[in-house]
Every structure is written in C-alpha cells, then in structure tokens.
Design a protein around this motif. Structure first.
Motif, PDB file in Angstrom:
ATOM      1  N   LYS A  20       0.822  -1.198   0.000  1.00 60.62           N
ATOM      2  CA  LYS A  20       0.000   0.000   0.000  1.00 60.62           C
ATOM      3  C   LYS A  20       0.859   1.252   0.000  1.00 60.62           C
ATOM      4  N   PRO A  21       0.369   2.358  -0.595  1.00 59.03           N
ATOM      5  CA  PRO A  21       1.074   3.623  -0.467  1.00 59.03           C
ATOM      6  C   PRO A  21       1.265   3.975   0.996  1.00 59.03           C
ATOM      7  N   LEU A  22       2.341   4.683   1.285  1.00 62.93           N
ATOM      8  CA  LEU A  22       2.691   4.969   2.671  1.00 62.93           C
ATOM      9  C   LEU A  22       1.580   5.700   3.398  1.00 62.93           C
ATOM     10  N   ASN A  23       0.904   6.643   2.698  1.00 65.23           N
ATOM     11  CA  ASN A  23      -0.134   7.406   3.378  1.00 65.23           C
ATOM     12  C   ASN A  23      -1.365   6.562   3.692  1.00 65.23           C
ATOM     13  N   ALA A  24      -1.417   5.305   3.164  1.00 65.60           N
ATOM     14  CA  ALA A  24      -2.521   4.410   3.478  1.00 65.60           C
ATOM     15  C   ALA A  24      -2.181   3.450   4.610  1.00 65.60           C
ATOM     16  N   GLN A  25      -0.940   3.469   5.066  1.00 62.64           N
ATOM     17  CA  GLN A  25      -0.516   2.541   6.105  1.00 62.64           C
ATOM     18  C   GLN A  25      -0.889   3.084   7.483  1.00 62.64           C
ATOM     19  N   PRO A  26      -1.346   2.214   8.387  1.00 60.68           N
ATOM     20  CA  PRO A  26      -1.678   2.664   9.739  1.00 60.68           C
ATOM     21  C   PRO A  26      -0.418   2.975  10.533  1.00 60.68           C
ATOM     22  N   GLY A  27      -0.555   3.835  11.533  1.00 57.06           N
ATOM     23  CA  GLY A  27       0.558   4.122  12.418  1.00 57.06           C
ATOM     24  C   GLY A  27       0.827   2.941  13.334  1.00 57.06           C
ATOM     25  N   THR A  28       2.069   2.477  13.348  1.00 57.31           N
ATOM     26  CA  THR A  28       2.437   1.324  14.161  1.00 57.31           C
ATOM     27  C   THR A  28       3.793   1.553  14.816  1.00 57.31           C
ATOM     28  N   PRO A  54       6.925   8.420  14.641  1.00 58.86           N
ATOM     29  CA  PRO A  54       5.561   8.610  14.160  1.00 58.86           C
ATOM     30  C   PRO A  54       5.353   7.927  12.816  1.00 58.86           C
ATOM     31  N   GLY A  55       4.157   7.344  12.631  1.00 57.74           N
ATOM     32  CA  GLY A  55       3.835   6.732  11.351  1.00 57.74           C
ATOM     33  C   GLY A  55       4.058   5.238  11.337  1.00 57.74           C
ATOM     34  N   TYR A  56       4.368   4.735  10.155  1.00 62.47           N
ATOM     35  CA  TYR A  56       4.423   3.299   9.901  1.00 62.47           C
ATOM     36  C   TYR A  56       5.804   2.736  10.208  1.00 62.47           C
ATOM     37  N   ASP A  57       5.869   1.835  11.185  1.00 63.12           N
ATOM     38  CA  ASP A  57       7.091   1.104  11.533  1.00 63.12           C
ATOM     39  C   ASP A  57       6.685  -0.356  11.677  1.00 63.12           C
ATOM     40  N   ASN A  58       7.334  -1.257  10.936  1.00 62.74           N
ATOM     41  CA  ASN A  58       6.756  -2.592  10.846  1.00 62.74           C
ATOM     42  C   ASN A  58       7.791  -3.625  10.411  1.00 62.74           C
ATOM     43  N   GLN A  59       7.331  -4.876  10.332  1.00 61.42           N
ATOM     44  CA  GLN A  59       8.066  -6.000   9.745  1.00 61.42           C
ATOM     45  C   GLN A  59       9.416  -6.278  10.420  1.00 61.42           C
ATOM     46  N   PRO A  60       9.392  -6.504  11.738  1.00 63.18           N
ATOM     47  CA  PRO A  60      10.650  -6.805  12.442  1.00 63.18           C
ATOM     48  C   PRO A  60      11.176  -8.192  12.084  1.00 63.18           C
ATOM     49  N   SER A  61      12.502  -8.307  12.033  1.00 60.42           N
ATOM     50  CA  SER A  61      13.149  -9.581  11.744  1.00 60.42           C
ATOM     51  C   SER A  61      14.490  -9.614  12.459  1.00 60.42           C
TER      52      SER A  61
END
Length: 292
Positions: A20-28, A54-61
């Motif tokens: 998804k475009p960044l502006n469509a991603q939820p804040g995490t 602030p904003g989208y932070d995700n997919q930890p590995s």
C-alpha cells in the motif's frame, strides 16, 4: 491447493503493486520484550519501543546472530530500512532511498545481506538484497511482483506473488542460481517462516475456510496442515522450540495441544493490536508490531 506442481515461464506482465502507499498505512510501533520461558509457558518482560517514530514502523526480523532487529520505518514520506542493536539499545538507518521505499527486510541465511521489497516511485516493485554493513543494493527478482517472502536457504525463497493477467495471487518457490520459479498454490497469506529443525516452509492457506497454517517441504512436495488460523490473523511466527505464536488483538497466543492458548496480554503495557511478530533464534527476545 497443492494438487498440481508445474513450471511456468519466467516473464510475467506486471499489473499490480503489492504494498500500500505509505499514506494508506496505519501508524504502528515495534516493541521488543524479554521472552522468558517458564514451567507453564512464557512471560513477556521489559518492553522497549525500538522504532519510537511517528507513522508506519513494521516487519521486524531478528538477525541470525541474535544481535539485533531489522525493520521498516517511516521518514520523509517514505520507508527505509533500520537496524536496532540489542546490546547498546541504539538504532541506525541502513538505507536512504528517495527514489522509492523498502519493505520487509529479511536476513538471507548465512550471508551478510538482507532482502527487501523495493517499491519504486513509478510503481514498479522488485525484490532486492542489501549489504548489512552498508553498500549498494542489487536486484534479486523483477520478473514477478513479490509482495511478501522468506528464505529457506541462501538460494531458495518462497513468496506471495501478486495477481497478473493469468493467475490470482500465488504461493511460489524461487531459486536464485540457476534462476527458476514454480507456482505451488493460490491465495496464500503474507506470513512465510521456515519451520524450526525442518526443511519446510510454513505459510497461511487462505483458500481454506477457515484459513489454515500449513507447511510445504520442497524435498518431497509434502504438505501438512499445522493449525487453523484464529480470527483470520495474517501473522504468525515460531519459537526455536517449534511452537506457533500469533496475535489476537492485544493477546499473544501459543498453539499447544491442538488449540490456541492465551500466553500474554500486552494491554498490561498499554499496547494493543498485535500484527507482525518475530522471535530471536536463541528464543530470548520477541518483537511485536502494535498500534501506535
């Protein structure tokens, strides 16, 4: 889902974008906990917000040597790759690519690289690899649109490939050298994880109702149903001991005795909505993506 295994041409017409475009991603945000095994299960202790952004932070590995966590993080209207070092508690940016955004950093087994989805500004989406100590990215896959992926060894990965003019979303196996790929099924989920102590890859089969977590062994093409998915959760992971974990709202659940059991409730830490999750290879840490 996996009745027929067949080879297909390497070139596809690319029609859709998988992220998804960044502006469509939820804040995490991403929190790392001490993951302490007890006689009755596990306890989560000492939460640390490793993204704190602030904003989208995700997919930890987690890295293979258990020294830190790779993840995706927002800055300047895009996403770049970041690294959190567990011993020092410090973070650093691994990429700075104004020409596009990276997603899903994934260590390549036995190599000093992570692979990641790269979404170009023109909408093209490719899979690339990045040196973990800095340096230029190089292309891995661009003949199909890989949305999500994971490795079973340094030459073999499994992926969610987005629809094209012929196929719906598909579960695929790729080799890098020699370059080849095979469609294994349709309608997979976004989570792919190597089964601990096994040659198999695990994934979610969304063609079933209810969805199921299954494993596929490329050595003998054996498919095994492991568990039903709870509440259509898109995400799961393994402990090093071979136990399945998933999130259900604020509750972390463990699959044991053929049922999902409550393991911990992160609302005790004022957190909720667990999605992506990962356990370090030594089993001592767990990373959870939660709502911001």
């Amino acid at each position: 889902m996996h009745k027929n295994f067949f080879w297909i041409p390497l070139l596809f017409v690319l029609l859709l974008v998988g992220v998804k475009p960044l502006n469509a991603q939820p804040g995490t945000e991403i929190y790392v906990f001490d993951f302490v095994k007890t006689d009755s299960g596990y306890v989560l202790l000492n939460p640390v917000n490793i993204s704190d952004n602030p904003g989208y932070d995700n997919q930890p590995s987690f890295s293979e040597d258990n020294s830190g966590v790779y993840f995706t993080s927002t800055r300047n209207g895009q996403t770049d790759l970041r690294w959190y070092e567990l011993e020092t508690g410090t973070t650093q940016w691994l990429t700075d690519t104004p020409e596009g955004s990276e997603y899903s950093p994934t260590p390549i087994p036995g190599l000093p690289y992570v692979s990641a989805i790269f979404l170009h500004q023109n909408g093209k989406q490719t899979l690339q690899k990045y040196p973990t100590r800095g340096g230029s990215a190089s292309l891995l896959i661009d003949e199909v649109v890989v949305g999500y992926h994971n490795w079973i060894d340094a030459n073999t990965l499994f992926s969610f490939v987005l629809p094209d003019s012929i196929h719906p979303s598909t579960f695929q196996m790729h080799t890098i050298d020699p370059k080849s790929r095979v469609i294994l099924g349709e309608n997979p989920g976004r989570s792919f994880h190597k089964v601990p102590g096994d040659a198999s890859i695990s994934y979610i089969n969304k063609a079933n109702n209810p969805w199921t977590i299954e494993s596929f062994n490329p050595e003998n093409n054996h498919v095994q149903v492991l568990a039903e998915v709870i509440n259509k959760s898109e995400d799961f992971c393994w402990t090093p001991q071979g136990e399945l974990l998933t999130g259900d709202g604020s509750v972390l659940k463990l699959y044991r005795d053929r049922t999902w059991q409550n393991l911990a409730d992160v609302s005790a830490f004022n957190l909720t909505n667990i999605t992506r999750l990962a356990v370090s290879q030594n089993g001592r840490k767990i990373a959870l993506t939660v709502s911001e």
